[in-house]
Design a protein around this motif. Structure first.
Motif, PDB file in Angstrom:
ATOM      1  N   PRO A 123     -16.439  35.781  10.814  1.00 27.93           N
ATOM      2  CA  PRO A 123     -15.116  35.402  11.347  1.00 27.93           C
ATOM      3  C   PRO A 123     -14.703  34.202  10.657  1.00 27.93           C
ATOM      4  N   GLY A 124     -13.328  34.412  10.376  1.00 25.66           N
ATOM      5  CA  GLY A 124     -12.917  32.987   9.612  1.00 25.66           C
ATOM      6  C   GLY A 124     -12.763  33.163   8.156  1.00 25.66           C
ATOM      7  N   GLN A 125     -13.512  34.117   7.536  1.00 25.57           N
ATOM      8  CA  GLN A 125     -13.542  34.135   6.226  1.00 25.57           C
ATOM      9  C   GLN A 125     -12.598  35.304   5.763  1.00 25.57           C
ATOM     10  N   PHE A 126     -12.007  35.245   4.675  1.00 24.17           N
ATOM     11  CA  PHE A 126     -10.976  36.062   4.119  1.00 24.17           C
ATOM     12  C   PHE A 126     -10.831  37.418   4.377  1.00 24.17           C
ATOM     13  N   LEU A 127     -12.057  38.225   3.961  1.00 26.55           N
ATOM     14  CA  LEU A 127     -11.943  39.698   4.056  1.00 26.55           C
ATOM     15  C   LEU A 127     -12.000  39.892   5.665  1.00 26.55           C
ATOM     16  N   TYR A 128     -13.023  39.340   6.448  1.00 21.89           N
ATOM     17  CA  TYR A 128     -12.838  39.572   7.928  1.00 21.89           C
ATOM     18  C   TYR A 128     -11.499  39.505   8.360  1.00 21.89           C
ATOM     19  N   GLU A 129     -10.862  38.369   8.196  1.00 24.71           N
ATOM     20  CA  GLU A 129      -9.458  37.989   8.684  1.00 24.71           C
ATOM     21  C   GLU A 129      -8.512  38.976   8.242  1.00 24.71           C
ATOM     22  N   GLU A 130      -8.542  39.571   6.886  1.00 27.85           N
ATOM     23  CA  GLU A 130      -7.767  40.485   6.557  1.00 27.85           C
ATOM     24  C   GLU A 130      -7.905  41.901   7.351  1.00 27.85           C
ATOM     25  N   PHE A 131      -9.202  42.054   7.517  1.00 19.79           N
ATOM     26  CA  PHE A 131      -9.283  43.262   8.127  1.00 19.79           C
ATOM     27  C   PHE A 131      -8.963  43.494   9.755  1.00 19.79           C
ATOM     28  N   LYS A 132      -9.099  42.285  10.108  1.00 19.71           N
ATOM     29  CA  LYS A 132      -8.692  42.110  11.370  1.00 19.71           C
ATOM     30  C   LYS A 132      -7.111  41.937  11.705  1.00 19.71           C
ATOM     31  N   ARG A 133      -6.660  41.300  10.586  1.00 21.78           N
ATOM     32  CA  ARG A 133      -5.036  41.438  10.810  1.00 21.78           C
ATOM     33  C   ARG A 133      -4.594  43.085  10.802  1.00 21.78           C
ATOM     34  N   TYR A 134      -5.085  43.939  10.072  1.00 26.78           N
ATOM     35  CA  TYR A 134      -4.821  45.265  10.011  1.00 26.78           C
ATOM     36  C   TYR A 134      -5.507  46.124  10.835  1.00 26.78           C
ATOM     37  N   ASN A 135      -6.422  45.524  11.794  1.00 26.48           N
ATOM     38  CA  ASN A 135      -6.959  46.236  12.866  1.00 26.48           C
ATOM     39  C   ASN A 135      -8.061  47.308  12.404  1.00 26.48           C
ATOM     40  N   LEU A 136      -8.558  46.881  11.168  1.00 29.79           N
ATOM     41  CA  LEU A 136      -9.742  47.680  10.720  1.00 29.79           C
ATOM     42  C   LEU A 136     -11.087  47.392  11.367  1.00 29.79           C
ATOM     43  N   LEU A 137     -11.041  46.226  11.711  1.00 30.37           N
ATOM     44  CA  LEU A 137     -12.305  45.808  12.467  1.00 30.37           C
ATOM     45  C   LEU A 137     -12.750  46.688  13.513  1.00 30.37           C
ATOM     46  N   GLU A 138     -11.767  47.497  14.155  1.00 29.40           N
ATOM     47  CA  GLU A 138     -11.953  48.284  15.329  1.00 29.40           C
ATOM     48  C   GLU A 138     -12.557  49.556  14.783  1.00 29.40           C
ATOM     49  N   LYS A 139     -12.838  49.518  13.762  1.00 26.67           N
ATOM     50  CA  LYS A 139     -13.001  51.138  13.093  1.00 26.67           C
ATOM     51  C   LYS A 139     -14.427  51.139  12.618  1.00 26.67           C
ATOM     52  N   PHE A 140     -15.172  49.984  12.379  1.00 26.16           N
ATOM     53  CA  PHE A 140     -16.629  49.965  12.142  1.00 26.16           C
ATOM     54  C   PHE A 140     -17.144  48.765  12.733  1.00 26.16           C
ATOM     55  N   GLU A 141     -18.583  48.889  12.946  1.00 23.82           N
ATOM     56  CA  GLU A 141     -19.403  47.928  13.393  1.00 23.82           C
ATOM     57  C   GLU A 141     -20.047  46.937  12.417  1.00 23.82           C
ATOM     58  N   LEU A 142     -19.866  45.735  12.467  1.00 22.54           N
ATOM     59  CA  LEU A 142     -20.619  44.704  11.649  1.00 22.54           C
ATOM     60  C   LEU A 142     -21.649  44.021  12.139  1.00 22.54           C
ATOM     61  N   TYR A 143     -22.972  43.888  11.398  1.00 22.54           N
ATOM     62  CA  TYR A 143     -24.135  43.165  11.885  1.00 22.54           C
ATOM     63  C   TYR A 143     -24.715  42.442  10.682  1.00 22.54           C
ATOM     64  N   GLU A 144     -25.487  41.272  11.432  1.00 24.42           N
ATOM     65  CA  GLU A 144     -25.971  40.388  10.605  1.00 24.42           C
ATOM     66  C   GLU A 144     -27.378  40.837  10.111  1.00 24.42           C
ATOM     67  N   TYR A 145     -27.790  40.164   8.996  1.00 22.16           N
ATOM     68  CA  TYR A 145     -29.581  40.334   8.736  1.00 22.16           C
ATOM     69  C   TYR A 145     -30.233  39.629   9.933  1.00 22.16           C
ATOM     70  N   GLU A 146     -31.325  40.052  10.170  1.00 23.56           N
ATOM     71  CA  GLU A 146     -32.221  39.151  11.117  1.00 23.56           C
ATOM     72  C   GLU A 146     -32.536  37.711  10.507  1.00 23.56           C
ATOM     73  N   ARG A 147     -32.859  37.624   9.329  1.00 22.83           N
ATOM     74  CA  ARG A 147     -33.018  36.333   8.645  1.00 22.83           C
ATOM     75  C   ARG A 147     -32.372  36.057   7.342  1.00 22.83           C
ATOM     76  N   ASP A 148     -33.154  36.189   6.485  1.00 22.37           N
ATOM     77  CA  ASP A 148     -32.655  36.083   4.955  1.00 22.37           C
ATOM     78  C   ASP A 148     -32.009  37.530   4.527  1.00 22.37           C
ATOM     79  N   PHE A 149     -30.925  37.423   3.667  1.00 18.95           N
ATOM     80  CA  PHE A 149     -30.297  38.686   3.512  1.00 18.95           C
ATOM     81  C   PHE A 149     -30.923  39.174   2.067  1.00 18.95           C
ATOM     82  N   ASP A 150     -31.204  38.196   1.260  1.00 18.83           N
ATOM     83  CA  ASP A 150     -31.752  38.604  -0.136  1.00 18.83           C
ATOM     84  C   ASP A 150     -33.174  37.690  -0.185  1.00 18.83           C
ATOM     85  N   THR A 151     -34.120  38.389  -0.690  1.00 16.92           N
ATOM     86  CA  THR A 151     -35.453  37.772  -1.038  1.00 16.92           C
ATOM     87  C   THR A 151     -35.663  38.179  -2.571  1.00 16.92           C
ATOM     88  N   LEU A 152     -35.894  36.958  -3.242  1.00 16.33           N
ATOM     89  CA  LEU A 152     -36.116  36.943  -4.792  1.00 16.33           C
ATOM     90  C   LEU A 152     -37.648  36.749  -5.226  1.00 16.33           C
TER      91      LEU A 152
END
Length: 440
Positions: free
Chosen positions: A61-90
């Motif tokens: 929320p608040g980031q560019f792509l999220y707000e653009e998808f929200k503006r065009y009602n695309l967020l209603e079409k799919f479900e976003l979810y976060e990683y439990e902790r780190d998204f990448d491990t190097l």
């Protein structure tokens, strides 16, 4: 106004979606049996795997792509979810480093580990924040382009492990540990990933389905490859495909710029110079992909750095096992002239080599290979030159030669796609939006 879109991958679907919002009814030409291209998921042996989409930044929320998808009602079409902790491990030799989903936490974690680099990191992140700002402002020339290389901006950062960690983000749009990458693109990718990485339930297939469901005035023609883009002194005006010549007022090509140039029968010296410019652009690398089931429960994306990099990207669960895509560097030239049997043998050999190397790097338990793909597979589905993973390399060297503007030297012919700005969901969306500036 009749508008044709060549290519029905992510960029083609986004262009059609945005054109409809402006009141147009475009036509998409796709050579494959269905739209989606490499972003779409595929099913084999009743198991769904991801190909070109695994996760994306800029979706908080608040980031560019999220707000653009929200503006065009695309967020209603799919479900976003976060990683439990780190998204990448190097992994670098004996070093393991997890990347948190926050640029502030990431910076603080680095400053705590590399205390001597605290001030240099503060300065580096300030520059990244400034360069990461996203604008849809259209620039038709190269006068205001930030031509700094990543290396020139991180010159005060000396610790080799710290540099490797920071260079990790170049793998998403340029090359492995690529110091000559464009800093401007680096900053946009890094900050938007750190502060907004999300997975999408259903992955690439969910994005394709969401966009298709919103296309009410677009004609989609599949199994119809465009063989030529026709033009005259007034600009692009028609496409030649398997069912003849179709006239259009404008053409948007989402194919690789080299492929687009190939479809033009260029005659004037001016256009030939333009074609030469495009052909001289350096390409991003190509990869070998392996689609597997592993016993280990993988929570984040794993990147094993050595002389090169092997990536392990988890997707979902099947009977308690993780479905993963393994990605490793490969060479298009090794495959291009092989007959069917030679191709099959080399494909099997390379797959076994990568799996053998992977088993030495991490305890995955049993690894069951379901399928794999070569650079030729990538070329077939993306029309990328020699199977290049991200199109044109986002290099800072001669920056004007490393970017392709949406407006070409042929009137009414426009370029979208990964090579037009940057790879990934964010890059494709920005590229499509840049093209929209030419359609009122």
């Amino acid at each position: 106004m009749n508008i044709a879109i060549v290519g029905g991958g992510l960029s083609g679907l986004l262009c059609a979606f945005l054109l409809e919002k402006k009141g147009y009814s475009p036509t998409i030409y796709e050579k494959l049996p269905k739209v989606g291209g490499v972003i779409d998921s595929f099913k084999t042996k009743k198991i769904m795997f991801d190909v070109g989409f695994h996760y994306s930044g800029s979706l908080a929320p608040g980031q560019f792509l999220y707000e653009e998808f929200k503006r065009y009602n695309l967020l209603e079409k799919f479900e976003l979810y976060e990683y439990e902790r780190d998204f990448d491990t190097l992994y670098f030799d004996d070093t393991e480093f997890g990347i948190p989903s926050s640029s502030i936490e990431f910076k603080q974690k680095l400053q705590a580990l590399f205390k001597d680099e605290k001030d240099a990191l503060e300065n580096f992140f300030n520059k990244c924040y400034e360069a990461s700002k996203i604008t849809l402002e259209l620039k038709d020339d190269y006068t205001n382009i930030d031509s700094r290389s990543l290396n020139s901006v991180m010159i005060d950062i000396k610790n080799p492990i710290l540099r490797k960690i920071l260079l990790h983000f170049t793998i998403f749009y340029a090359d492995v540990q690529y110091e000559d990458a464009s800093f401007e693109i680096y900053a946009k990718i890094m900050i938007n990933m750190l502060d907004g990485t999300r997975k999408i339930r259903g992955n690439g297939r969910a994005i394709v389905d969401a966009l298709k469901s919103e296309l009410h005035k677009t004609t989609i023609i599949t199994r119809n490859e465009v063989s030529e883009i026709l033009y005259d002194e007034n600009g692009a005006n028609a496409l030649r495909c398997k069912d003849g010549v179709k006239e259009y007022d404008a053409v948007i090509s989402t194919l690789h710029p080299r492929t687009t140039i190939f479809l033009l029968n260029l005659e004037s010296k001016k256009l030939k110079r333009y074609a030469k410019h495009v052909r001289e652009l350096e390409e991003s690398p190509t990869f070998f992909s392996i689609f597997c089931l592993v016993e280990t429960d993988i929570k984040s994306n794993l990147y094993f750095y050595g002389d090169d990099c092997i990536s392990v990207l988890p997707s979902s669960k099947v009977d308690g096992k993780s479905t993963v895509t393994v990605i490793a560097r490969s060479r298009y030239e090794d495959y291009q002239d092989l007959d069917k049997q030679e191709y099959k043998a080399l494909k099997q050999k390379e797959c076994e080599q990568h799996i053998s190397a992977l088993k030495k790097l991490y305890d995955f338990g049993n690894i069951e290979v379901i399928d794999c793909s070569t650079p030729l597979t990538k070329q077939h589905y993306s029309s990328g030159y020699k199977g290049s993973a991200y199109g044109i390399l986002c290099s800072a060297k001669q920056k004007s030669l490393s970017m392709v503007m949406p407006k070409t030297r042929v009137e009414n012919l426009y370029l979208a796609g990964e090579s037009a700005l940057a790879p990934g969901l964010l890059g494709c969306y920005l590229g499509a939006q840049k093209v929209m500036n030419y359609f009122k």
